[in-house]
Design a protein around this motif. Sequence first.
Motif, short mmCIF file in Angstrom:
data_model
loop_
_atom_site.label_atom_id
_atom_site.label_comp_id
_atom_site.label_asym_id
_atom_site.label_seq_id
_atom_site.Cartn_x
_atom_site.Cartn_y
_atom_site.Cartn_z
N ILE A 20 -8.51 14.95 3.95
CA ILE A 20 -7.40 14.79 5.15
C ILE A 20 -6.23 13.76 4.77
CG2 ILE A 20 -8.41 12.46 6.16
CD1 ILE A 20 -7.82 13.73 8.97
N ARG A 21 -6.31 13.42 3.66
CA ARG A 21 -5.25 12.24 2.91
C ARG A 21 -3.74 13.19 3.10
NH1 ARG A 21 -4.64 10.58 -1.54
NH2 ARG A 21 -4.13 8.32 -0.63
N PRO A 22 -3.59 14.34 2.74
CA PRO A 22 -2.32 14.85 2.88
C PRO A 22 -1.76 15.12 4.27
CG PRO A 22 -3.61 16.25 1.29
CD PRO A 22 -4.56 15.30 2.02
N GLY B 4 -9.43 -5.07 -3.05
CA GLY B 4 -9.28 -4.21 -4.14
C GLY B 4 -7.72 -3.78 -4.09
N GLY B 5 -7.37 -2.59 -4.11
CA GLY B 5 -6.28 -1.91 -3.84
C GLY B 5 -5.52 -1.46 -4.93
N PHE B 6 -6.24 -1.52 -6.26
CA PHE B 6 -5.56 -1.17 -7.41
C PHE B 6 -5.07 0.29 -7.33
CE2 PHE B 6 -8.73 -4.28 -9.15
CZ PHE B 6 -7.92 -5.33 -8.64
N GLY C 22 0.76 -1.20 0.04
CA GLY C 22 0.07 -0.04 -0.11
C GLY C 22 0.75 1.09 -0.03
N HIS C 23 0.28 2.42 -0.04
CA HIS C 23 0.93 3.65 -0.43
C HIS C 23 1.47 4.15 0.94
CE1 HIS C 23 -2.13 6.41 1.19
NE2 HIS C 23 -3.10 5.56 0.72
N HIS C 24 0.96 3.65 2.02
CA HIS C 24 1.33 4.13 3.40
C HIS C 24 1.02 3.13 4.27
CE1 HIS C 24 1.04 6.55 7.22
NE2 HIS C 24 1.66 7.59 6.37
N GLY D 181 -3.96 -4.56 0.97
CA GLY D 181 -3.93 -2.88 1.24
C GLY D 181 -4.18 -2.06 -0.12
N SER D 182 -4.01 -0.88 0.08
CA SER D 182 -4.63 0.29 -0.56
C SER D 182 -3.46 1.12 -1.59
CB SER D 182 -5.47 1.12 -0.06
OG SER D 182 -6.25 1.88 -0.99
N GLY D 183 -3.50 1.15 -2.89
CA GLY D 183 -2.71 1.81 -3.57
C GLY D 183 -1.46 1.04 -3.94
N LEU E 63 -13.74 -9.03 -6.84
CA LEU E 63 -12.54 -8.08 -6.55
C LEU E 63 -13.36 -6.82 -5.96
CD1 LEU E 63 -10.71 -8.40 -9.87
CD2 LEU E 63 -9.72 -8.91 -7.78
N GLU E 64 -12.74 -5.85 -5.10
CA GLU E 64 -13.34 -5.09 -4.50
C GLU E 64 -12.57 -3.58 -4.65
OE1 GLU E 64 -12.75 -6.38 -0.55
OE2 GLU E 64 -14.46 -7.58 -0.72
N PRO E 65 -12.38 -2.93 -5.88
CA PRO E 65 -11.59 -2.03 -6.06
C PRO E 65 -12.61 -0.58 -5.74
CG PRO E 65 -12.71 -2.74 -7.93
CD PRO E 65 -12.85 -3.62 -7.13
N GLY E 66 -11.95 0.37 -5.00
CA GLY E 66 -12.59 1.60 -4.54
C GLY E 66 -11.99 2.58 -5.14
N ARG E 67 -10.73 2.98 -4.84
CA ARG E 67 -9.88 4.29 -5.33
C ARG E 67 -10.14 4.27 -6.84
NH1 ARG E 67 -5.88 6.48 -2.44
NH2 ARG E 67 -5.77 4.66 -1.31
N TYR E 68 -9.89 2.94 -7.56
CA TYR E 68 -9.48 3.08 -8.95
C TYR E 68 -10.92 3.68 -9.56
CZ TYR E 68 -7.86 1.49 -13.37
OH TYR E 68 -7.18 1.56 -14.61
N ALA F 166 -11.60 9.85 -4.37
CA ALA F 166 -11.68 8.64 -3.50
C ALA F 166 -11.30 9.15 -2.05
CB ALA F 166 -10.79 7.66 -3.99
N TYR F 167 -11.80 8.75 -1.02
CA TYR F 167 -11.48 8.97 0.36
C TYR F 167 -11.13 10.35 0.58
CZ TYR F 167 -10.67 4.03 -0.19
OH TYR F 167 -10.69 2.81 -0.36
N GLY F 168 -11.99 11.40 -0.16
CA GLY F 168 -12.03 12.75 0.11
C GLY F 168 -13.39 13.01 0.95
N LEU G 252 -2.92 13.09 6.77
CA LEU G 252 -3.08 11.79 7.42
C LEU G 252 -1.98 10.87 7.11
CD1 LEU G 252 -4.35 10.40 9.73
CD2 LEU G 252 -6.14 9.43 7.87
N TYR G 253 -1.75 10.81 5.54
CA TYR G 253 -0.71 10.05 4.94
C TYR G 253 0.29 10.64 4.22
CZ TYR G 253 -5.13 7.48 4.98
OH TYR G 253 -6.56 6.88 5.51
N GLN G 254 0.49 12.02 4.25
CA GLN G 254 1.33 12.89 3.52
C GLN G 254 1.33 12.67 2.06
OE1 GLN G 254 2.90 10.76 6.18
NE2 GLN G 254 2.18 12.75 7.37
#
Length: 409
Positions: free
Chosen positions: A302-304, A222-224, A146-148, A189-191, A263-268, A361-363, A306-308
Motif C-alpha cells: 500500500i506504500r505507493p 528507529g527510523g533509519f 520522515g519520508h512523508h 519518525g520513519s525514513g 534503538l528500534e530500527p524496523g525498515r533498515y 518493510a511495511y509490505g 498511501l505515501y506516494q
Amino acid sequence: MADGWHSWLAPGRARRLAERVGTPLYAYSGPVLRNRCRALTRAFPDAGLRYAMKANANPTLLRVVRSMGLGVDTVSPWEVQLALECGHRKNDIVYSGSNPSDDDLRAVHRAGVLLNLDSISALRRYGRMFPGSRVSVRLNLEVGGGHHPHVITAGPDSKFGLAAEDLPEARAVAARFGLRIVGLHQHIGSGIFDPALFLEAFDPLLALTSVLPDLETVDAGGGFGVPYRPDESPLDLAALGAAVTDRFAALNKGRKKPLRLLLEPGRYVVAEAGVLLTTVTTLKRTRDRLFIGVDSGMHHLIRPALYQSYHPVAMIPERDGAPLRSFIVGPICESGDVLAEERMLPMPDEGDLVVIGNAGAYGFAMASHYNLRARPAEVLFDGPGKVSLIRAREGYRDVIRRRDLRPKR
Ligand code: LLP
C-alpha cells in the motif's frame, strides 16, 4: 548496492520460483537480512537493538533477527505474544503501543515486558492496575522527521509522546502509584537520512536523563532510512553510529550505574531483504499511457498509494523496444491502486514478471483482504538453492473466516 535483489534473485530464479509457488509472492533473502543486522550491530556496538517488528512480522524472519542478537520493539499484545513464541526473551522486548486500552496494558504487563507509555491517562491507568511497577515514558521533544507527513511521529501536531513540560506531572502520577520510571523513549519518525536530524532529537533526550533518578534505559527509537529511488544515497549509518556512541559514552562517564541505549530500527533491517513478485495479467494502452495490469496491487503493497512511495521495478524478461510511459496497476477497484507510476518501460507481454524491489518493510505487514483477495505467499532464500515457503498462500476460507450462525434448536 551489493545487496540489491539482483544479486540473489536472478531472472531465471525468479521465473522458476513463480512457476513453482505462483504469484503474487513476497520473496526474502536471508543473507541480506543478516547483513543488515550486522551493519547495525557494527554501527551501534554498545546499544541494545530492538527490531520494530511492525515492519515485517513473519515468524521465520523474527527467528533470523533473534539469531543475530536483536530483540524486538512491539506495538500490540499479539506482537508481544508472537515475539515470545519466536524465541525472543521478555527482557529483550519493548512495547511502544499507541493509545493502549486497559486490556493492552494488562496483557503486556502479564508478559513481563517493559511498556513505553506516552500519556498521563495510560500512566494513571497502569499505575492503578499495577502499582509499584517499572515503566518507561515516551517523549515528544518537538523534533520530528520522515519520508512523508503520515510517518512523522514527533513535533507539535503529533499524537505521540509526552511533551517535556508534561514530565513533572508524569513523575507525580508515577510517584502516586509507586511506579519507577526506568526508561525514557522517543521515536521521531520513519525514513530519516540526515544523521544531524536524529542527533538534534537525541541530545535533548539525553539532557533529560538527569531528572530521573531510577533511569536504566534510553530508547532513541528507529527510523533509519533506506534508499528507494536510484538517485537517493544511503544513510551514513557508520557516521550516525559513531556520533550516537560518543554522545552516549560521554553521558555515562562518571555515572555510578551506566545507562543502556536502545534503538528500534524496523525498515533498515528488512526493506532491502524483500521483493514483491507479480505477473502481468493485462495490458492496456490509452492515448498517452501504458497500463501494465498485474496480479498484485495496493492490497499487498500500500506504500505507493498511501505515501506516494517509490519502489524500484524490474521486468522479467527485459524486452526490447521503445520505452513507453507506463503505470503498473493492480486488480483493486480504486484509481489509487498503483504500484509504480510514470516509469519508462518497453512493451512487455502478458505473462511476464514484474519485480517490485525494496518491499521487505511495511509490505506484507500492511497487506489486507480488500476486495476479498488473498494476501501473498512468502518465501525465504537462505543458502545455495535453499528456498522455503515461510507463509502459505491463503485460500477462500482463510479470507472469509465464516462461521455459519445456525439457529439453535
Ligand atoms: N519505533 C516506533 C515507536 C515506531 O513507531 C516505529 C515506526 C519504529 C520504531 C520503526 O521505524 P522504522 O525504523 O521502520 O522507520 N508504514 C510506514 C512506516 C511507519 C512507521 C511507523 N513507526 C511506511 O511504509 O513507510
